[in-house]
Design a protein around this motif. Sequence first.
Motif, mmCIF file in Angstrom:
data_model
loop_
_atom_site.group_PDB
_atom_site.id
_atom_site.type_symbol
_atom_site.label_atom_id
_atom_site.label_comp_id
_atom_site.label_asym_id
_atom_site.label_seq_id
_atom_site.Cartn_x
_atom_site.Cartn_y
_atom_site.Cartn_z
ATOM 1 N N ASP A 1 0.828 -1.206 0.000
ATOM 2 C CA ASP A 1 0.000 0.000 0.000
ATOM 3 C C ASP A 1 0.862 1.256 0.000
ATOM 4 O O ASP A 1 0.569 2.230 -0.691
ATOM 5 N N ARG B 1 3.111 1.324 -3.434
ATOM 6 C CA ARG B 1 2.346 1.659 -4.638
ATOM 7 C C ARG B 1 2.077 3.160 -4.719
ATOM 8 O O ARG B 1 2.141 3.748 -5.807
ATOM 9 N N ALA C 1 -3.965 1.367 -5.203
ATOM 10 C CA ALA C 1 -3.914 0.684 -6.504
ATOM 11 C C ALA C 1 -4.400 1.618 -7.609
ATOM 12 O O ALA C 1 -3.843 1.640 -8.709
ATOM 13 N N LYS D 1 -1.629 4.139 -8.354
ATOM 14 C CA LYS D 1 -0.526 3.560 -9.110
ATOM 15 C C LYS D 1 -0.929 3.246 -10.537
ATOM 16 O O LYS D 1 -0.183 3.478 -11.483
ATOM 17 N N LEU D 2 -2.138 2.730 -10.696
ATOM 18 C CA LEU D 2 -2.635 2.431 -12.041
ATOM 19 C C LEU D 2 -2.680 3.705 -12.888
ATOM 20 O O LEU D 2 -2.160 3.755 -14.005
ATOM 21 N N GLU E 1 4.327 0.049 -14.707
ATOM 22 C CA GLU E 1 3.087 -0.685 -14.990
ATOM 23 C C GLU E 1 3.228 -2.156 -14.598
ATOM 24 O O GLU E 1 2.296 -2.936 -14.770
ATOM 25 N N SER F 1 -0.472 -3.627 -13.842
ATOM 26 C CA SER F 1 -1.725 -2.892 -13.998
ATOM 27 C C SER F 1 -2.918 -3.844 -13.917
ATOM 28 O O SER F 1 -3.983 -3.489 -13.414
ATOM 29 N N MET G 1 -3.500 -4.326 -10.391
ATOM 30 C CA MET G 1 -4.104 -3.118 -9.810
ATOM 31 C C MET G 1 -5.617 -3.130 -10.025
ATOM 32 O O MET G 1 -6.395 -2.839 -9.131
ATOM 33 N N ARG G 2 -6.003 -3.490 -11.231
ATOM 34 C CA ARG G 2 -7.454 -3.521 -11.524
ATOM 35 C C ARG G 2 -8.149 -4.591 -10.684
ATOM 36 O O ARG G 2 -9.273 -4.401 -10.209
#
Lengths: 255, 385, 323
Positions: free
Chosen positions: B248, B251, B325, B328-329, B368, B374, B377-378
């Motif tokens: 956490d 990111r 997340a 970061k994404l 990424e 990524s 992240m999603r």
Amino acid sequence: MKIAVLVKQVPDTGEQRTLDPITGLVDRRGENVLDEINERALEVALRYKDANKGTEVVVVSMGPDTLTKGLRKALSMGADAALQVLDDALAGADAGRTAAVLACAVRSLAVDVVVAGNESTDGRSGVVPAMVAEHLSLPLLSALDAVELSEVEVLGQRSTATGSLRASVPLPAVISVTERSAEARFPSFKGIMTAKRKVLTVMSVAQLGQLPGNTGQTSILSTLRSPARPAGRRIVDEGNAGHELAQFLRSGSLI
Amino acid sequence: MAKNNVEYWPLSDEQRAIVDLCKDFATNEIRPRGREVDEADTVPPVDIFRKAAEIGITDFMLPEEYGGGGYTDVFTQCLVQEQLCWGDPGIGNFICANGFFADPVLALGSELQKKRWLSSLTGPDALFTSLATTEPGSGSDSASIVTRADKVPGGYSINGQKSWISNAGLADQYVVFAKTDPSERSKGVTAFLLKKGTPGMSFGEPMKKMGQRAIVCREIFFDNVFVPEEDRLGDEGQGFYGLMKTFDVSRVVLAAAATGAARAAYEYALEYARTRTQFGKPIIEHQAVAFRLADMATRIESSWLMTLHAARQLDAGEDVNGLAAMAKLQASETAMFCTWAAVQTLGGWGYSREYPVEQWMRDVKLEEIEEGTSDIMRLVISRNL
Amino acid sequence: MKNVLTLIETTDTSELGNTTAGLLGAASRIGNPVAVVAVAPGHGSALVGQLGALGATHVILAECEGTGSLLVAPELEALSAAARQVDPVAVIAANSVAGRDVAARFAVRAGAGLLADVVAVDTDGDAIVATHSVLGGDYTVKATITSGPAVITVRQGAIKDIAPAATPTSATVIVTPGSTAATILSTTLETTGSNRPELRGATRVVAGGRGLGSAENFILVDELADKLGAAVGASRAAVDAGYVEQGAQVGQTGVSVSPDLYIALGISGAIQHRAGMQTAKTIVAINSDASAPIFDVADFGVVGDVLTVVPQLISALGAQSDS
């Protein structure tokens, strides 16, 4: 030993700098930073302090309230205290008046050495250190590329038209340094923390006491922006540019 | 990017001074070295780390009681990381890498461990550190690691292999995640503290990377490596919790890093577009170029706001699993877009190694991927919906 | 006509400095040029005639112990003593390090207004008007003083007026240096490039930037400079990269030049660099990057590789001198 370092904030040389067309003064509304040459002057003082415990370094400046940022930076680099002369009456002060005020401020500190940059990046007249020295009746060793400071004297090296010279003055004295003198250090995170606890004294002209009377003054008559240079000729080298350039230099009687 | 003097969030005078300092350092010490470090391929710029250590950049994020700068809040870390990675993404991440090591130690460690393993990271002679999670067969799914830590008298014996480990070999101190209970997934993961030179620990050759070459990655091999009980970080089975906690923070910090790189590319492209003339006018006056720059600016603005928002939530003790997340994404994809767009704006020069933008485009691709791709992240965001 | 006191610089070998003609020329635009020069006791009589040829109508030889070995003090006392004698409306000195130190101290002492780094002087009725070139030549500022005499330092090489030759009267005064002198311990002559003109005040400058790529390639700058009898300059980037010593740096920090010809080789032309050279009469730039801002101020720009264009230029210039 107690050392005063004269500093000022100037417009960032990386940005386009302008003059106010009415007053002829440098427009300081944009981002102002501690003049690089002053950071070098401070570095000269801090190096002495690093090697000689008990040395006290005070930065002295004159300028508006935005100057605090630069003075805090000087404190976070390692200066022990800062003295700022802040007075609306000083807006637009010329070199003569600036020097008189700074000399008064420095006198109140009773220092052994005053270190200044040889010339600021905005005004560039480079006369303030000598004027301060005269006000204080101190010797001046100016435009030094290298400085050796000791308890009793300053040894310095200066570039001349034909080479260089070494000279000395006994303390107390005023010195000014060039950009060859010392690469300034970065402030440190710890320095930034401790700078919070250091003393930044702000004084008005009245609090400074008696300024020398009769500080000669100058006044600006007119300010003109220089016309842009007319666009020149540009060629792309296709193998013959050296010859074309030689032709250009010859035809303009430039060689 | 905003042109007025209202800050994104009010900064203290100290934070403003820190931003200025990092900007200076990035401009004068990092940016000029970017290309050389990239070309050197697998040589970490240790001298820049040393210079950074002298002024406190490598330890500012560590608590004062262990000799650090005491800026333990993620918000300040973001301010720093954004500036440094503006200078160069790889070098910026390299000099702040000890923060990533410190996070699990702070989350799981005893007072004694913190003192012992964090004090050595402070001051001008700070040690290098490394965090070893990834394995050849375990990337995003870190609960699936197979490196084992078997109980032996007085401690544990570690066997297995780690891959893509940043600063492996260079680092003096390691946090290694291994399974103390192979029958469990996340609950079987435990963290250990190791020093370089521990018998049985060896390193592979530097891995050849696309970008961020300031950080050299190697494999680590563990062959009956003995770790005393006292160097176990937290309880058995707590490692995964420590790792998640690390994620956490890291990111959000990486989002700041990506935003800095994106800003670098944008500023470079903007300056170029204003001065480069084609068809009789600066190319920024061609709408196709101007609109691309508008998209860059817009995405950077939103990335930075999200990053700082996540940092503030984190600092306030909120659960930011999804928000981190998101930041970061958004930031990493913005960095990828902006570096691509900068190359596009510079055209042939963008593709040339004369200019830094092609390197930045390779560099930011990592954002990424690292600390969760990524895709992950999603996944994290969706699970937090 | 009113007296304008002109502080003459002398060289290490006690000859007239190369700023002398310009200073007396500037003085003649305001009034009657009176020269003052600090000399070692018993020396300097040969200078009187030379100063007259350059326009001085009266020469004051100030004999001072320590001239040549003390900084500032002999010249400052000479100037002060001369000012008491001739009651000048203006005092003119070179804007050299020594010149401005003396002028600045004198201005404080005399309660006079100081106009530093002036590129032109004139009168408007009784007022003395000085012209400054400010912020790297972006602005022209005219200024005057509100309490006299006007103390003016003149940028070296900026004023090209020549005063009509005169047959000067002369006087000798004896002064003693004040207590605030710095003592010169030694002087060193530069061994390399000593027959090249000094950068400050040079009429031609060839400058190199980071586009040259290496210290070895910087030799091209030296070669072209020597071919043209020019001084060598450099951008800050080239200095930082170690191609050349810092004294060659032209720009905001570094030396400001206003030569007749400035040739920029591999210099991109950042604002800071342009600030130090854009008042040159003719600017030539060679750079491989067509978008380099140096081209915005260049009278003749070549988009091309300095490493091929410069050797060709040197040989083309050589061919000319042979013919």
